[in-house]
Design a protein around this motif. Structure first.
Motif, PDB file in Angstrom:
ATOM      1  N   ARG A 120     -39.851 -80.323   8.974  1.00 17.08           N
ATOM      2  CA  ARG A 120     -39.175 -81.190   8.014  1.00 17.08           C
ATOM      3  C   ARG A 120     -37.698 -81.361   8.342  1.00 17.08           C
ATOM      4  N   GLU A 121     -37.115 -80.364   9.005  1.00 15.25           N
ATOM      5  CA  GLU A 121     -35.687 -80.417   9.309  1.00 15.25           C
ATOM      6  C   GLU A 121     -35.362 -81.390  10.435  1.00 15.25           C
ATOM      7  N   GLY A 122     -36.324 -81.671  11.331  1.00 16.84           N
ATOM      8  CA  GLY A 122     -36.055 -82.626  12.401  1.00 16.84           C
ATOM      9  C   GLY A 122     -36.525 -82.128  13.752  1.00 16.84           C
ATOM     10  N   GLU A 123     -36.481 -83.036  14.744  1.00 17.88           N
ATOM     11  CA  GLU A 123     -36.948 -82.725  16.091  1.00 17.88           C
ATOM     12  C   GLU A 123     -36.106 -81.639  16.760  1.00 17.88           C
ATOM     13  N   GLU A 124     -34.801 -81.550  16.347  1.00 23.94           N
ATOM     14  CA  GLU A 124     -33.927 -80.564  16.985  1.00 23.94           C
ATOM     15  C   GLU A 124     -34.344 -79.120  16.676  1.00 23.94           C
ATOM     16  N   ARG A 125     -35.215 -78.919  15.702  1.00 20.10           N
ATOM     17  CA  ARG A 125     -35.679 -77.570  15.363  1.00 20.10           C
ATOM     18  C   ARG A 125     -37.017 -77.272  16.032  1.00 20.10           C
ATOM     19  N   GLY A 126     -37.372 -78.090  17.038  1.00 25.54           N
ATOM     20  CA  GLY A 126     -38.691 -77.966  17.663  1.00 25.54           C
ATOM     21  C   GLY A 126     -38.897 -76.659  18.401  1.00 25.54           C
ATOM     22  N   MET A 127     -37.846 -76.128  19.059  1.00 25.39           N
ATOM     23  CA  MET A 127     -38.017 -74.889  19.823  1.00 25.39           C
ATOM     24  C   MET A 127     -38.322 -73.712  18.899  1.00 25.39           C
ATOM     25  N   LYS A 128     -37.660 -73.678  17.754  1.00 26.16           N
ATOM     26  CA  LYS A 128     -37.961 -72.611  16.805  1.00 26.16           C
ATOM     27  C   LYS A 128     -39.356 -72.788  16.242  1.00 26.16           C
ATOM     28  N   ALA A 129     -39.756 -74.050  16.021  1.00 22.96           N
ATOM     29  CA  ALA A 129     -41.096 -74.315  15.502  1.00 22.96           C
ATOM     30  C   ALA A 129     -42.159 -73.817  16.480  1.00 22.96           C
ATOM     31  N   LEU A 130     -41.962 -74.075  17.774  1.00 21.31           N
ATOM     32  CA  LEU A 130     -42.925 -73.613  18.767  1.00 21.31           C
ATOM     33  C   LEU A 130     -42.929 -72.083  18.846  1.00 21.31           C
ATOM     34  N   GLU A 131     -41.777 -71.456  18.661  1.00 21.44           N
ATOM     35  CA  GLU A 131     -41.704 -69.995  18.645  1.00 21.44           C
ATOM     36  C   GLU A 131     -42.558 -69.411  17.521  1.00 21.44           C
ATOM     37  N   LEU A 132     -42.545 -70.074  16.354  1.00 21.66           N
ATOM     38  CA  LEU A 132     -43.341 -69.613  15.228  1.00 21.66           C
ATOM     39  C   LEU A 132     -44.824 -69.680  15.543  1.00 21.66           C
ATOM     40  N   VAL A 133     -45.251 -70.749  16.229  1.00 17.92           N
ATOM     41  CA  VAL A 133     -46.658 -70.861  16.599  1.00 17.92           C
ATOM     42  C   VAL A 133     -47.041 -69.743  17.568  1.00 17.92           C
ATOM     43  N   GLY A 134     -46.126 -69.413  18.479  1.00 18.76           N
ATOM     44  CA  GLY A 134     -46.402 -68.347  19.430  1.00 18.76           C
ATOM     45  C   GLY A 134     -46.509 -66.979  18.782  1.00 18.76           C
ATOM     46  N   MET A 135     -45.950 -66.808  17.607  1.00 14.88           N
ATOM     47  CA  MET A 135     -46.007 -65.524  16.906  1.00 14.88           C
ATOM     48  C   MET A 135     -47.310 -65.335  16.155  1.00 14.88           C
TER      49      MET A 135
END
Length: 864
Positions: free
Chosen positions: A802-817
């Protein structure tokens, strides 16, 4: 009739009840207060009407004054400061949860000691109300408090008849020097009789009233009573002593009694010089320099007695400061001196340095001739050299050749007496019994937990014990007479454990266990410890009884009294708890750089004789302590410290892997941010994923639950992740964009806390299953908890998308966890990315899923 025999007139000042009064240090004013809200300020030498203040607080029990202001302590627990010149109520210095009983001001007028029905005596700075010191050792409420003339010591008279002497020399917390039992009498707070400590003006002694209607004198050199220095005679008071005070030079003493008499005593002879008939006198005070005594009655009247000391005895009052030397004079307990200051200052209750006798320190002036002759000895007269011109050739320690030897150097033991001023002593944690409270009045809780409560009532000749259960259908409440005076107890669903460290008959310490259910005629049992061994703390589990003793022994019994194991704890014992086959003992560990001892703990499985953790450190901030220790309902050790933080021990079953994790910081509770600042929390248990406690009103962090039995409250766990201020708006006129940012931050913080907490409890549950024979339901529960963690990660992923595309790396990190094994959670993550139009993130998640399926994902994965 001579002028000095004129009876003073009664000045109606207040309504009947407690009436208090004091002189200002310069002797210009007498200030009185009482049961009504009127305050009277009398000017010495002016026989006219006093200045009256009508807007004071009602029911004042304590009073103290400086030259510019005076302080009043009231029944409502407030301590107010008033300006003498204007008569206006200046400011609120302190607020207690229970009635204030007495006030005392230090000699420099900077510190005000406040005695109340609370267990803690507070010492507040008169000019800075935020600067407060605490006297914490009392086990019951305080009736009186008083400073010595130097302001270095303060005496606290408790209602249980115990006198506490504290040192205020240190800039840090006050230090308890001596606890004296029998120096004062046992009184209720409302009694008109006094147990106040009245310091001699030169500070070498103090006087107290005894139940035998005599005045006992105690020396400050060793804090012991001088047996030959008692103000008593066959014709002294016929009733309780209600007040006493020394004359300004210490040569005379005035006392009042319930027999309607005021007596004037001579200090050196302890003889009665004069009797005055005044009924109901409850407070009196000498003028700082004049032949003037002021006193008040329970009828609300004030008397100002001019020429109180008759002419034939005025020469005694006109002497210089009379030195009280009861502990050091060979000729008698009371000696007359020239009025010079003391040659040496007493250092009470401290270890002596080498070469220092009776705790006396050289004050920079020559010793008496007797002392010098004694130091020379019988056979050294020929070697005695006078240093008349001060050249220094007669220094102590010169040898026959006139040279100085090495006697002035420190010995192998350490510094000599010259360094006594730098004496340092570490601070250790006091032992305590989990779930118990100190005495307040004549009752206390011996145990308070989720099973029920155990409390005892002091009936003078014996105690009575009551045990009540929350689940009255499962267990029946019981009550019994206690001749052993049990002082510790533990309670669970199986039985109740009692111990008495000092039975009234003087016998050995006693252990008593009473099971709740038994299939035999009698199931309870009692045993005794070896002589001289007292009980420090106890614990009761479903399998064992644990007793820590003063000999530092850990004694383990079965539930029916069979001694199972005895060993000595490595560190001085503080407390212990037990759960099933596990026991945890806590003791004082190494001393840190700040002078405070650390706390160490050990955990063992008694049945398997395995040590899980050995002398590891309890994670408590230096200078803080523990309020309670307990196992959770799932069997994990928990502590609640004096800072208000609840912690749980993770990985404690694996040696060397344990760590303390905060579950809740009560200082960050939302209810406190809503303006409820005057409350603290008394810990009870951790159960059903809740923190169970008792809410205590008031600012005193040392409050304890009292009667009637308080209700239990519960709080959800909330691991401190970020400041709670992030959850509040700073401006009500924020625009919509700021509102959205605040909402997102709130969601992120909430999910982050939930993620950390869920991981913690997953880890604790996993450790439990790894050491037990896990059932099918328990294994299913472990899988369910793992799925719940993945769901929280999905919620965090949605916030980041929801925050935007710039937060994508953190989003992918969450999936990896995610610990997803079925692939369902990863599919849900792809759908979330699609919902918010994060196409690049969607591709990255799919790549991550493919790598997992192929089993090539590793620590060097660079996709994230």
């Amino acid at each position: 009739m001579s002028f000095d025999t004129i009876r003073p007139r009664a000045r109606p000042a207040h309504t009947p009840g407690t009436t208090v009064l004091t002189y200002t240090p310069n002797g210009r004013h007498v200030i009185s207060a009482g049961s009504n809200n009127a305050i009277r300020i009398y000017t010495v030498g002016d026989d006219g009407e006093p200045k009256t203040i009508d807007d004071g607080v009602e029911a004042n029990f304590g009073i103290a004054a400086t030259n510019d202001c005076f302080m009043l302590g009231a029944e409502d627990g407030t301590v107010w400061r008033y300006d003498i010149e204007s008569g206006k109520m200046d400011k609120l210095l302190l607020r207690c949860a229970l009635p204030v009983r007495d006030l005392a001001i230090s000699g420099d007028g900077q510190w005000l000691a406040v005695a109340s029905d609370e267990l803690t005596v507070k010492i507040v700075n008169v000019n800075d109300m935020t600067n407060v010191k605490y006297l914490r050792e009392q086990t019951k409420g305080s009736k009186h408090v008083s400073f010595d003339p130097s302001g270095q010591f303060v005496a606290v008279s408790c209602t249980d008849g115990v006198l506490y002497i504290y040192s205020l020399v240190s800039a840090d917390e006050p230090e308890l020097l001596r606890k004296i039992d029998g120096a004062i009498r046992r009184l209720e707070p409302e009694d008109e009789a006094t147990s106040r400590v009245v310091w001699h003006p030169d500070g070498t002694a103090f006087a107290t009233a005894q139940a035998t209607r005599e005045i006992a004198v105690f020396s400050t050199s060793d804090w012991t009573r001088q047996q030959s220095a008692s103000f008593t005679s066959g014709s002294a008071h016929d009733g309780d002593i209600t007040a006493l005070d020394w004359a300004p030079n210490g040569a005379l003493l005035a006392t009042s009694g319930a027999d309607g008499q005021i007596l004037l005593w001579e200090t050196s002879t302890q003889n009665i010089l004069k009797r005055y008939n005044f009924a109901n006198v409850i407070n009196l005070a000498w003028h700082p320099s004049l032949n003037l005594l002021c006193f008040a009655t329970s009828d609300g009247e004030v008397y100002i007695h001019d020429n109180f000391v008759p002419k034939e005895y005025q020469s005694i009052l006109e002497k210089r400061l009379e030195s009280f030397s009861g502990s050091r004079s060979a000729s008698g307990p009371l000696g007359e001196t020239s009025g010079n200051a003391r040659k040496g200052q007493p250092i009470p209750n401290r270890p002596k340095a080498r070469g220092v006798e009776n705790g006396l320190r050289r004050g920079g002036t020559p010793d008496s001739l007797d002392d010098l002759l004694e130091s020379v000895g019988d056979g050294d007269e020929d070697n005695f050299v006078e240093d008349d011109d001060g050249a220094g050739y007669a220094e102590e320690g010169l040898n026959a050749n006139g040279k100085r030897g090495n006697g002035h150097l420190d010995g192998p033991e350490g510094p000599d007496a010259k360094r006594l001023a730098s004496y340092w002593q570490p601070t250790f944690h006091e032992s305590f019994q989990p779930g118990s409270t100190p005495w307040r009045g004549n009752r206390r809780y011996l145990c308070l937990n989720l099973t029920g409560v155990v409390w005892t009532v002091d009936q003078e000749s014996h105690n009575t014990v009551t045990v009540e259960f929350y689940d009255s259908e499962m267990h029946r409440n019981f009550h019994f007479t206690d001749p052993y005076r049990y002082d510790k107890a533990c309670l669970n669903d199986n039985g109740t454990l009692f111990t008495s460290s000092s039975p009234p008959d003087g016998g050995p310490a006693t252990i008593y266990y009473r099971p709740h259910e038994t299939w035999t005629t009698r199931g309870d049992w009692r045993t005794q410890l070896p002589d001289g061994e007292t009980i420090t703390a106890i614990a009761l589990s479903e399998s064992y009884i644990v007793v820590l003793t003063s000999a530092n022994y850990v004694r383990i019994y079965t539930l029916y009294g069979t001694p199972f194991r005895v060993y000595r704890q490595k560190s001085p014992a503080v407390t212990c708890v037990a759960w099933r086959d596990y026991i945890m003992t806590i003791g004082n560990g190494p001393v840190g750089h700040g002078g405070f001892s650390s706390l160490t703990y050990s955990i063992e499985n008694v049945k398997r004789d395995e040590i899980c953790q050995n002398e590891d450190v309890v994670a408590v901030t230096e200078g803080e302590g523990l309020k309670n220790v307990f196992f959770s309902d799932n069997g994990d050790p928990c502590i609640y410290d004096t800072e208000g933080v609840l912690l749980i021990l993770q990985h404690w079953r694996t040696p060397g892997q344990a760590r303390w994790v905060p579950l809740l910081d009560t200082r960050q509770l939302d209810r406190l941010s809503q303006g409820r600042k005057e409350e603290t929390y008394w810990p009870v248990a951790v159960a059903q994923d809740k923190f169970h406690c008792i809410i205590l009103k008031g600012s005193d962090r040392d409050n304890h639950p009292y009667f009637p039995r308080p209700l239990l409250s519960e709080f959800d766990f909330k691991i401190p992740i970020s400041s709670s201020s992030n959850n509040q708006k700073k401006n009500q006129n924020e625009d919509d964009e700021m509102d959205n940012d605040t909402s997102s931050n709130n969601d992120a913080t909430r999910f982050q806390e939930s993620f950390v907490r869920s991981n913690l409890f997953y880890s604790l549950f996993q450790d439990l299953l790894s050491t037990t024979n896990a059932t099918r339901n328990q294994r299913a529960e472990l899988g369910r908890r793992e799925v719940e963690i993945d769901k929280i990660l999905l919620q965090m992923l949605a916030v980041e998308c929801r925050e935007g595309e710039e937060r994508g790396m953190k989003a992918l990190e969450l999936v990896g966890m995610m610990a997803d094994r079925s692939g369902k959670m990863v599919e849900a993550a792809v759908k979330i990315a699609q919902r918010y139009g994060r196409s690049i993130l969607e591709d990255k998640i799919r790549e991550l899923a493919e790598r997992r399926m192929l089993g090539v994902e590793g620590e060097d994965d660079e996709l994230a």
